[in-house]
Design a protein around this motif. Structure first.
Motif, PDB file in Angstrom:
ATOM      1  N   VAL A   1      -6.412  17.984  -1.173  1.00 45.62           N
ATOM      2  CA  VAL A   1      -6.405  16.834  -0.664  1.00 45.62           C
ATOM      3  C   VAL A   1      -4.926  16.286  -0.810  1.00 45.62           C
ATOM      4  CG1 VAL A   1      -7.313  14.433  -0.461  1.00 45.62           C
ATOM      5  CG2 VAL A   1      -8.907  16.364  -0.804  1.00 45.62           C
ATOM      6  N   LEU A   2      -4.354  16.397  -2.111  1.00 48.39           N
ATOM      7  CA  LEU A   2      -3.354  15.590  -2.220  1.00 48.39           C
ATOM      8  C   LEU A   2      -2.099  16.254  -2.084  1.00 48.39           C
ATOM      9  CD1 LEU A   2      -4.465  13.777  -5.949  1.00 48.39           C
ATOM     10  CD2 LEU A   2      -4.401  12.860  -3.427  1.00 48.39           C
ATOM     11  N   ALA A   3      -2.116  17.852  -2.366  1.00 46.18           N
ATOM     12  CA  ALA A   3      -0.987  18.462  -2.154  1.00 46.18           C
ATOM     13  C   ALA A   3      -0.970  19.261  -0.842  1.00 46.18           C
ATOM     14  CB  ALA A   3      -0.883  19.518  -3.318  1.00 46.18           C
ATOM     15  N   ASN A   4      -1.967  19.005   0.014  1.00 43.97           N
ATOM     16  CA  ASN A   4      -1.886  19.478   1.333  1.00 43.97           C
ATOM     17  C   ASN A   4      -1.375  18.869   2.374  1.00 43.97           C
ATOM     18  OD1 ASN A   4      -2.899  20.821   3.835  1.00 43.97           O
ATOM     19  ND2 ASN A   4      -4.972  20.433   3.388  1.00 43.97           N
ATOM     20  N   PRO A   5      -0.304  19.075   3.028  1.00 42.69           N
ATOM     21  CA  PRO A   5       0.429  18.301   4.013  1.00 42.69           C
ATOM     22  C   PRO A   5      -0.364  17.790   5.260  1.00 42.69           C
ATOM     23  CG  PRO A   5       1.842  20.278   3.425  1.00 42.69           C
ATOM     24  CD  PRO A   5       0.370  20.567   2.610  1.00 42.69           C
ATOM     25  N   SER A   6      -1.486  18.676   5.546  1.00 45.36           N
ATOM     26  CA  SER A   6      -2.258  18.221   6.688  1.00 45.36           C
ATOM     27  C   SER A   6      -3.469  17.211   6.236  1.00 45.36           C
ATOM     28  CB  SER A   6      -3.011  19.638   7.045  1.00 45.36           C
ATOM     29  OG  SER A   6      -3.799  20.354   6.222  1.00 45.36           O
ATOM     30  N   SER A   7      -3.612  16.910   5.112  1.00 43.03           N
ATOM     31  CA  SER A   7      -4.418  15.904   4.597  1.00 43.03           C
ATOM     32  C   SER A   7      -4.145  14.619   4.861  1.00 43.03           C
ATOM     33  CB  SER A   7      -4.846  16.122   2.951  1.00 43.03           C
ATOM     34  OG  SER A   7      -5.650  15.007   2.573  1.00 43.03           O
ATOM     35  N   PRO A   8      -4.877  13.739   5.310  1.00 45.00           N
ATOM     36  CA  PRO A   8      -4.385  12.366   5.458  1.00 45.00           C
ATOM     37  C   PRO A   8      -4.101  11.558   4.298  1.00 45.00           C
ATOM     38  CG  PRO A   8      -6.825  12.573   5.974  1.00 45.00           C
ATOM     39  CD  PRO A   8      -6.389  13.802   5.867  1.00 45.00           C
ATOM     40  N   PHE A   9      -4.652  12.014   3.289  1.00 42.96           N
ATOM     41  CA  PHE A   9      -4.529  11.321   1.692  1.00 42.96           C
ATOM     42  C   PHE A   9      -3.471  12.177   1.049  1.00 42.96           C
ATOM     43  CE2 PHE A   9      -8.800  10.578   3.052  1.00 42.96           C
ATOM     44  CZ  PHE A   9      -8.833   9.218   3.210  1.00 42.96           C
ATOM     45  N   ASN A  10      -2.526  12.769   1.809  1.00 43.27           N
ATOM     46  CA  ASN A  10      -1.489  13.710   0.862  1.00 43.27           C
ATOM     47  C   ASN A  10      -0.411  12.860   0.215  1.00 43.27           C
ATOM     48  OD1 ASN A  10       1.302  14.201   2.453  1.00 43.27           O
ATOM     49  ND2 ASN A  10      -0.154  14.056   4.002  1.00 43.27           N
TER      50      ASN A  10
END
Length: 235
Positions: A88-97
């Motif tokens: 989630v946090l370190a994933n560029p595709s996550s809206p919550f990154n």
């Protein structure tokens, strides 16, 4: 000459405890302690340090390990820490990154980030698979473990409500940022995460039931079964 069987878990758990402590000390040294202590990652790594440290001491002394409820809970919480961070946090595709913030970490702070989000989750998981007796976790544990994330969410929302609007790090994680998303959206996010916690907890219990026992792990304690009284002489 081989090391005594109890020395292996003692040393390994001691190393996991040390990794958590080093990461915590670095984060506190380089940041605001009240802000650092507001993160779920920090809460959970403190638990890792305490529980794995105590478990290491017990293993070294040849004493029974800490209760499965607590050992399993720490494993679940630190796995959630690692999974949320990487997915989630370190994933560029996550809206919550928060990739932009992570990219700015260098030196000791980058080391602490890896210790707290990668090394301790991997270490606790390996300890569970290789050094912990299987078939000790129960389905009821999965429900009991929900008390911990519930307590954290209550703390984070109360803290955010008490801080003035615009305060830096008012809400530690973007998916519980009431100022940006409102209480309704945050409540949905919390319910989704709670369901994920519970589901992963049940998966953990099932995995513990079916996993083979490593030769380094102690045997689970046998249950004492007392037969019902019967007529006739004792056998």
């Amino acid at each position: 000459m081989t090391a005594p069987p109890r020395l292996v878990p003692a040393v390994f758990r001691g190393l996991i405890c040390a990794a958590a402590v080093v990461g915590l000390v670095i984060d506190c040294a380089y940041g605001s302690v009240p802000v650092v202590l507001s993160y779920f990652t920090i809460w959970t790594n403190i638990l890792v340090a305490v529980v794995l440290g105590a478990s290491a001491a017990r293993a070294r002394q040849g004493r029974p390990d800490i209760a499965p409820l607590y050992r399993g809970g720490v494993l679940l919480f630190i796995l959630i820490t690692g999974l949320v961070f990487h997915l989630v946090l370190a994933n560029p595709s996550s809206p919550f990154n928060v990739v932009a913030e992570l990219d700015r970490l260098t030196g000791a702070r980058a080391v602490a980030n890896q210790l707290l989000h990668t090394v301790t989750p991997a270490g606790v998981l390996l300890d569970f698979l290789l050094l912990t007796a299987p078939r000790t976790l129960r389905p009821r544990h999965a429900a009991l473990w929900l008390a911990y994330p519930l307590a954290y969410v209550a703390f984070a929302l109360t803290r955010g409500a008490l801080l003035a609007p615009g305060t830096a790090r008012r809400y530690p994680y973007p998916f519980i940022d009431v100022a940006q998303y409102g209480y309704a959206r945050v409540a949905v996010n919390a319910l989704v995460l709670g369901a994920a916690f519970y589901a992963l907890g049940l998966v953990l219990v099932a995995a513990d039931h079916y996993r083979p026992r490593s030769r380094l792990a102690p045997r689970p304690p046998r249950e004492n079964r007392i037969s019902s009284p019967a007529r006739g002489p004792l056998k």
